[in-house]
Design a protein around this motif. Sequence first.
Motif, PDB file in Angstrom:
ATOM      1  N   TYR A 199       0.848  -1.199   0.000  1.00 46.49           N
ATOM      2  CA  TYR A 199       0.000   0.000   0.000  1.00 46.49           C
ATOM      3  C   TYR A 199       0.878   1.243   0.000  1.00 46.49           C
ATOM      4  CZ  TYR A 199       1.407   0.190   4.878  1.00 46.49           C
ATOM      5  OH  TYR A 199       2.163   0.281   6.010  1.00 46.49           O
ATOM      6  N   ASP A 200       0.257   2.398  -0.244  1.00 41.02           N
ATOM      7  CA  ASP A 200       0.906   3.696  -0.014  1.00 41.02           C
ATOM      8  C   ASP A 200       0.164   4.376   1.118  1.00 41.02           C
ATOM      9  OD1 ASP A 200       2.722   3.355  -2.012  1.00 41.02           O
ATOM     10  OD2 ASP A 200       1.728   4.681  -3.463  1.00 41.02           O
ATOM     11  N   PRO A 234      -4.261   2.344  -2.266  1.00 44.35           N
ATOM     12  CA  PRO A 234      -3.616   1.430  -3.217  1.00 44.35           C
ATOM     13  C   PRO A 234      -2.255   1.996  -3.644  1.00 44.35           C
ATOM     14  CG  PRO A 234      -5.893   1.853  -3.847  1.00 44.35           C
ATOM     15  CD  PRO A 234      -5.602   2.773  -2.717  1.00 44.35           C
ATOM     16  N   ALA A 235      -1.254   1.135  -3.734  1.00 47.15           N
ATOM     17  CA  ALA A 235       0.093   1.608  -4.036  1.00 47.15           C
ATOM     18  C   ALA A 235       0.222   2.004  -5.500  1.00 47.15           C
ATOM     19  CB  ALA A 235       1.098   0.515  -3.703  1.00 47.15           C
ATOM     20  N   LYS A 236       1.043   3.021  -5.730  1.00 48.15           N
ATOM     21  CA  LYS A 236       1.370   3.395  -7.124  1.00 48.15           C
ATOM     22  C   LYS A 236       1.994   2.201  -7.824  1.00 48.15           C
ATOM     23  CE  LYS A 236       2.008   8.234  -8.136  1.00 48.15           C
ATOM     24  NZ  LYS A 236       2.226   9.061  -6.937  1.00 48.15           N
ATOM     25  N   GLY A 237       2.853   1.493  -7.085  1.00 48.77           N
ATOM     26  CA  GLY A 237       3.528   0.307  -7.631  1.00 48.77           C
ATOM     27  C   GLY A 237       2.537  -0.758  -8.075  1.00 48.77           C
ATOM     28  N   SER A 238       1.434  -0.886  -7.330  1.00 47.46           N
ATOM     29  CA  SER A 238       0.410  -1.873  -7.711  1.00 47.46           C
ATOM     30  C   SER A 238      -0.156  -1.539  -9.071  1.00 47.46           C
ATOM     31  CB  SER A 238      -0.746  -1.879  -6.698  1.00 47.46           C
ATOM     32  OG  SER A 238      -0.288  -2.322  -5.450  1.00 47.46           O
ATOM     33  N   LYS A 239      -0.329  -0.247  -9.301  1.00 44.65           N
ATOM     34  CA  LYS A 239      -0.919   0.188 -10.563  1.00 44.65           C
ATOM     35  C   LYS A 239       0.015  -0.185 -11.713  1.00 44.65           C
ATOM     36  CE  LYS A 239      -3.276   4.133 -12.544  1.00 44.65           C
ATOM     37  NZ  LYS A 239      -2.505   4.970 -13.474  1.00 44.65           N
ATOM     38  N   ASN A 292     -12.431  -0.078  -4.901  1.00 45.98           N
ATOM     39  CA  ASN A 292     -11.653   0.888  -4.125  1.00 45.98           C
ATOM     40  C   ASN A 292     -10.230   1.081  -4.631  1.00 45.98           C
ATOM     41  OD1 ASN A 292     -13.629   1.662  -2.210  1.00 45.98           O
ATOM     42  ND2 ASN A 292     -13.443  -0.373  -1.298  1.00 45.98           N
ATOM     43  N   GLY A 293      -9.911   0.441  -5.737  1.00 51.06           N
ATOM     44  CA  GLY A 293      -8.597   0.656  -6.337  1.00 51.06           C
ATOM     45  C   GLY A 293      -7.543  -0.355  -5.896  1.00 51.06           C
ATOM     46  N   CYS A 335      -1.868  -5.438  -0.722  1.00 45.59           N
ATOM     47  CA  CYS A 335      -2.185  -4.956  -2.072  1.00 45.59           C
ATOM     48  C   CYS A 335      -3.636  -5.248  -2.444  1.00 45.59           C
ATOM     49  CB  CYS A 335      -1.228  -5.540  -3.104  1.00 45.59           C
ATOM     50  SG  CYS A 335      -1.286  -7.325  -3.232  1.00 45.59           S
ATOM     51  N   THR A 336      -4.302  -6.130  -1.673  1.00 39.88           N
ATOM     52  CA  THR A 336      -5.709  -6.399  -1.972  1.00 39.88           C
ATOM     53  C   THR A 336      -6.657  -5.669  -1.036  1.00 39.88           C
ATOM     54  OG1 THR A 336      -5.652  -8.398  -0.632  1.00 39.88           O
ATOM     55  CG2 THR A 336      -5.266  -8.663  -2.983  1.00 39.88           C
TER      56      THR A 336
END
Lengths: 593, 362
Positions: free
Chosen positions: B111-112, B272-277, B290-291, B316-317
Amino acid sequence: MSFDWFVLPFSIGALILIVVLISRYILWVIKLSRADRRKSWRSVFSFKLFQAVWEVFNESLLHRKIFRVNALLGWMHMTFALGWFLLIVIGSVESKFHKEKVFNMPYDPIFLRYFEHDVHGFWFAEGFTTIMDTILLLLLVATIMAVSKRFFKWIYGMKRTTKLHPGDQIALASLWLIFPMRFIAESFTAGIYGNGGYLTQTAGDIFATFLPLKSLELGAWWTYSSALCLFFLFLPFSRYMHIPTEVFLIYLRKAGVKTPDNKLTGFSEFETYSCSRCGLCIDQCQLSETTGYDDQAVYFLQKLRRNILQEESSHNCLLCGKCTNICPVGIDITKIRLLKRTEFAPEMLFNYRHYENVIHHDERKVDVAYFGGCMTHLTPKIKIAMTGIFRKLNIRYNFVDENGSICCGRPLKLAGNHMQARDLMQENKRIIIATGAKILVTSCPICYNIFKNEYKFDKIQVLHHSEYLNLLHKEGALKLTPNEEKMVYHDPCELGRMMNIYEPPREILEKSGKLIPVQKEKNFADCCGGSLANLPLSEDNRRKVSKEALTKLLAPSPDILVTACPLCKKTFSNVSDTPVKDIAEVVYERMIE
Amino acid sequence: MDTNKTVAVIGGGIAGMEAATFLSARGITVYLIEKEDKLGGHLLDWERLFPTMRNGSEVVKFLMDGVKADNIKIMLSSKLTAAEKSGKGYNLRINENVDLFADAVLVTTGYDLFDATKKEEYGYGIYDNVITSADLEKIFMSGKALQTKQGNVPKKIGLVHCVGSRDEKAGNVYCSKVCCVTGVKQAIEIKQKMPYTEVFNFYMDLRMYGMHFEALYKKAQADFGIQFIRGRLSEASEDQNGGIILKVEDTLMGKPLKLTVDILVLLIGLIPAKGSKEVGELFGLKNGVNGFYKTTDQHTLTNSSNVDGVFFAGACTSPKTITNTITDARAAASTVAAYLFNYRSLERKIEQNEDFWLYNTK
């Protein structure tokens, strides 16, 4: 006297129409305030009447405003209105020549060709025939355009056209019939008696080759007369009510009549019935684009006319004013909607006593009273910028709502709670006057609107901070070092469309850096979606409106998005990756001490 | 019992570390890919953990012991830049110059922290004495005394719960799960360090769902005299001395409240983390409403993604506590192993029911 039974439908229809119209108009005039009624009588004998006639010519016949927005639609409306008008006027003159009488039957010009077979009756008779045929041709083209608009609206640059109710549909169908029927009836008669012009005679000769015109002629005239009758009977219950009503609306406007701030009068009836349901407002509405609600101006007014308006419809609106801006009739729909909300608003009792404990007012006498407003307190960078500018320029100021405030009252007004707003306004006004300031500067366009329009300060000049900063810069007190950042400017609804402040923010921004234009700006600017005027709107839908508006604003890839409203700033900040700043922050960063 | 299987674990936070440990124990070769130069993720920045006040570093040490296995290849300062399906597995490119093959991918991008400057009305980044819960942990870690920017000992400190969580306007309607109890924990820590400082927690609800959380909350009130005020902060402003003036409504008393504190701590939520995106785009992973990444099922297939051979573990989920994350990482390791060795357990199906109806959106 020429007579045939087929003239009856037309004559009866016209008579009923006149009676209905007159009785309605009398009713609405009664509903005007006494002062407004006086204004309207007096203006009959003044220059205003000529002004009104001139505008009726420009708007009701030429349709100048529609032309400006959409040339094809303008042409269609103009040929219909001006064409029909000339058909009546020139037809009347023509019939008077033919009959050699000044007073003849009202239906004479309409059915002249049926009764008058001699086209060489007087010296200019052929000229008349040619003119009348030309007008008819234009009207036939307009009819084709009208029909095609229903089915191929994209030709006219419209995404959506107005959905019609049955009254409209019948009137529309009869209107589509009128001119083709006139053409057919006149051609049939011309085919038999040779009394047509270049259009009707040619057509008549062709028809004569394969149709038994003698037996069809009367039927054609009956149909024409019946189409007229049907149109007249349905006109008061359809969009075409705008045709006669707008004439009176224009006159009343010229006479200085308008809707008062606190309640709806007969004037808004004239406005409501002047809506032609042209549908230009539909594509303007961001809210309906996003949510699919059908409560755009045209449908709101339609519900109002049919007396089926629900409270929900009056609130289904951001009050951004884009429909009012585009309306070719100039109906102040935003105001009507707002006052309708008042009718639905519940009685509420407020207790403001706790303010006594929270608010401590600075009683120093100063030059400038600064009122940040609730939203500015939620975007503190703006108030830091403004107070910083005051201090650096050694301006004697008093931050009226520094330690808590009383609301300006406009949010309550937007919700329809006029009475409650009045209480707040009185108290707030007292506090502002007590500062002794000559200038009241506010950072919030919502406050600015109500301070300027409704507080009615005698000795205090009300300025939005964009105007004030621009003024300081023009006077030379405020000096700026521009930088290379690319900026786009978002016009807040309350500052732009509501208050007409477009240039001061642009002027000062141009002096602060590179201001680049955006696709939709000034009076066509989008709403940010944060509007206080629609509290039931879900946050999801709000974000959709915001994101769509943001995408357009950021199309030129600016370094920063600048606005002049704390609410717009807050709303865009929630969805934007590009920094969003208020104009005051930009100026504060770049001012030379 | 070495197998010839390899798994790439994307993200070297606690989920990635623990999953790698359990995968390696099954004889699977693991590439543990971390974009920073250290393993441990956010936990490295956290001093003590609720509810027991254990040092976060002890947990990091425990996890580090796990990833020392020979078949775990730790890749630091490494970023996944490309991914391509190759047979049943994936060809992955790291930092534009290293290529490797993995039979399965476990995404543990975490997460961020919510960017508190988005809540401009709370004054973070504007007023010197407004800090976030993460900043407070860094101060705790540094061992320095907590002071105002003016160098004074704070007499009053306020903590604001739910900053960027359960906040429609901020675009995050979900609960971040860890901030309530973090707020209680940090309030206690402040009191332990500065017993004469008054501490106020402003909350909407206090969700003490975990084992011992309620006890911690009770202790905060009974033993430490921390004041809990139900009401969301509406705005903060700064007085001439750098104090932070709070406007809050005490919703239990039904009264507006004005209070000046010396330091304001914002308990920021997890987003949600930028990295996840970025990783999600490489593999075509679906996000939920929720992203955060969308798991295949809300109740059962909680580590599976919409893409074959790609799995999830950790925050991340959805926001998770450390306890939850470690448990989830082990579950994910088990799921990945089931996939690699064709266990029957993964053949089970469950009818999907959409969670979207919970939200007024599509």
